[in-house]
Design a protein around this motif. Sequence first.
Motif, PDB file in Angstrom:
ATOM      1  N   SER A  86      86.818   8.256  50.952  1.00 30.25           N
ATOM      2  CA  SER A  86      88.358   9.036  51.752  1.00 30.25           C
ATOM      3  C   SER A  86      88.997   6.762  52.064  1.00 30.25           C
ATOM      4  O   SER A  86      89.712   6.172  52.577  1.00 30.25           O
ATOM      5  N   LYS A  87      87.444   5.934  51.872  1.00 29.76           N
ATOM      6  CA  LYS A  87      88.426   4.801  52.003  1.00 29.76           C
ATOM      7  C   LYS A  87      88.023   4.057  50.636  1.00 29.76           C
ATOM      8  O   LYS A  87      87.731   4.395  50.110  1.00 29.76           O
ATOM      9  N   PRO A  88      88.574   2.578  51.080  1.00 30.18           N
ATOM     10  CA  PRO A  88      88.624   1.770  49.776  1.00 30.18           C
ATOM     11  C   PRO A  88      86.648   1.027  49.676  1.00 30.18           C
ATOM     12  O   PRO A  88      86.740   1.167  50.368  1.00 30.18           O
ATOM     13  N   HIS A  89      86.554   1.400  48.613  1.00 31.56           N
ATOM     14  CA  HIS A  89      85.109   0.535  47.940  1.00 31.56           C
ATOM     15  C   HIS A  89      84.934  -0.331  48.915  1.00 31.56           C
ATOM     16  O   HIS A  89      85.826  -1.330  48.028  1.00 31.56           O
ATOM     17  N   PRO A  90      83.895  -1.056  49.866  1.00 28.36           N
ATOM     18  CA  PRO A  90      83.615  -2.173  49.770  1.00 28.36           C
ATOM     19  C   PRO A  90      83.857  -3.430  48.695  1.00 28.36           C
ATOM     20  O   PRO A  90      84.272  -4.675  48.434  1.00 28.36           O
ATOM     21  N   LEU A  91      83.313  -3.293  47.614  1.00 31.84           N
ATOM     22  CA  LEU A  91      83.014  -4.277  46.580  1.00 31.84           C
ATOM     23  C   LEU A  91      84.803  -4.191  46.218  1.00 31.84           C
ATOM     24  O   LEU A  91      85.005  -5.540  45.096  1.00 31.84           O
ATOM     25  N   TYR A  92      85.590  -3.376  45.904  1.00 28.84           N
ATOM     26  CA  TYR A  92      86.993  -3.275  45.542  1.00 28.84           C
ATOM     27  C   TYR A  92      87.763  -4.338  46.399  1.00 28.84           C
ATOM     28  O   TYR A  92      88.656  -5.259  46.188  1.00 28.84           O
ATOM     29  N   VAL A  93      87.221  -4.067  47.852  1.00 29.50           N
ATOM     30  CA  VAL A  93      88.366  -4.737  48.738  1.00 29.50           C
ATOM     31  C   VAL A  93      87.710  -6.017  48.915  1.00 29.50           C
ATOM     32  O   VAL A  93      88.404  -7.356  48.741  1.00 29.50           O
ATOM     33  N   ARG A  94      86.257  -6.908  48.057  1.00 33.16           N
ATOM     34  CA  ARG A  94      85.874  -8.081  48.137  1.00 33.16           C
ATOM     35  C   ARG A  94      86.806  -8.255  47.328  1.00 33.16           C
ATOM     36  O   ARG A  94      86.717  -9.350  47.226  1.00 33.16           O
ATOM     37  N   VAL A  95      86.902  -7.601  45.957  1.00 32.87           N
ATOM     38  CA  VAL A  95      86.911  -8.553  44.634  1.00 32.87           C
ATOM     39  C   VAL A  95      88.636  -8.886  44.849  1.00 32.87           C
ATOM     40  O   VAL A  95      89.143 -10.087  44.764  1.00 32.87           O
ATOM     41  N   PHE A  96      89.563  -7.727  45.365  1.00 31.50           N
ATOM     42  CA  PHE A  96      90.997  -7.888  46.123  1.00 31.50           C
ATOM     43  C   PHE A  96      91.137  -9.078  46.631  1.00 31.50           C
ATOM     44  O   PHE A  96      92.456  -9.753  46.393  1.00 31.50           O
ATOM     45  N   GLU A  97      90.221  -9.219  47.630  1.00 27.67           N
ATOM     46  CA  GLU A  97      90.847 -10.354  48.475  1.00 27.67           C
ATOM     47  C   GLU A  97      90.208 -11.065  48.478  1.00 27.67           C
ATOM     48  O   GLU A  97      91.097 -11.970  48.263  1.00 27.67           O
ATOM     49  N   TYR A  98      89.350 -11.617  47.543  1.00 28.45           N
ATOM     50  CA  TYR A  98      89.090 -12.485  46.526  1.00 28.45           C
ATOM     51  C   TYR A  98      89.811 -13.327  45.881  1.00 28.45           C
ATOM     52  O   TYR A  98      90.584 -14.262  45.552  1.00 28.45           O
ATOM     53  N   LEU A  99      90.656 -12.776  44.431  1.00 29.98           N
ATOM     54  CA  LEU A  99      91.558 -12.142  43.597  1.00 29.98           C
ATOM     55  C   LEU A  99      92.959 -13.157  44.867  1.00 29.98           C
ATOM     56  O   LEU A  99      93.885 -14.127  43.827  1.00 29.98           O
ATOM     57  N   GLU A 100      93.014 -12.630  45.638  1.00 29.75           N
ATOM     58  CA  GLU A 100      94.816 -12.479  46.340  1.00 29.75           C
ATOM     59  C   GLU A 100      94.180 -14.081  46.787  1.00 29.75           C
ATOM     60  O   GLU A 100      95.115 -15.046  46.908  1.00 29.75           O
ATOM     61  N   GLU A 101      92.908 -14.622  47.703  1.00 32.94           N
ATOM     62  CA  GLU A 101      92.749 -15.743  47.591  1.00 32.94           C
ATOM     63  C   GLU A 101      92.943 -16.963  46.974  1.00 32.94           C
ATOM     64  O   GLU A 101      93.584 -18.050  47.203  1.00 32.94           O
ATOM     65  N   LYS A 102      92.830 -16.428  45.857  1.00 31.93           N
ATOM     66  CA  LYS A 102      92.580 -17.713  44.445  1.00 31.93           C
ATOM     67  C   LYS A 102      93.803 -16.762  43.398  1.00 31.93           C
ATOM     68  O   LYS A 102      93.392 -17.264  41.998  1.00 31.93           O
ATOM     69  N   HIS A 103      94.980 -16.414  43.691  1.00 32.76           N
ATOM     70  CA  HIS A 103      95.796 -16.016  42.808  1.00 32.76           C
ATOM     71  C   HIS A 103      96.620 -16.926  41.810  1.00 32.76           C
ATOM     72  O   HIS A 103      96.443 -16.211  40.528  1.00 32.76           O
TER      73      HIS A 103
END
Length: 220
Positions: A86-103
């Motif tokens: 029911s929650k976002p998978h931690p790996l996906y969260v890490r990946v998208f947060e890093y992509l946002e940081e280095k967008h």
Amino acid sequence: MLNNKDPRILRTRRAFEEALLKLMEDSDFEKITVSALAKEAKLNRATFYLHYEDKEDLLDSYLTRELKKFKQKAVIEKEEFSFDISKPHPLYVRVFEYLEEKHTFFKTMLAHDANSPIIYSVIDIIESFVQENEKKMAQNGINFTVEIELAKTYFTHAFLGTIIWWLKNDMPYSPRHMAKQLTIISTIGPYEDNPFFLYAKRQEQLKHGKIPKEENRYLG
């Protein structure tokens, strides 16, 4: 030999990397010159050649460092194979947060050229965690209904395409929202019900007069 930990050297290299990224937003890499890089970085050609052999060396150095960081974010931890769906998978969260940081970096590099080296490098990174996930499922007796190589290719390129779409469209959704959507798609699928099964079921019900005919217009 240059001291790669010297703050002055790091600042200089960062200036050339930022210059490269800026120029690649508007021009193909092949058309960018060392003179243009030096001008954009507000440095000179001699300084450039003190740090790099050529512009390809600059690009390779830049990509290697950033992709190493990205790969570290995309490593699935042992405890993450068991998670609350029911929650976002931690790996996906890490990946998208890093992509946002280095967008800016990823948007420019990934969207710039479909045949660029970074595309293949990112594919390799995605394939690695897809493969680890497959191994874990096999260990738990979970079998595929299609060939594993087909499944791996599908998930890898679907994830890559989603990343590129998100970056090209200036990240319309938050990293956690994207992570949640990818978690749903990769576990239970994007549909609330199986649309093909539902269609066949309703056609059968209509055939036996169990659905008012006026509703048939919604069935195609």
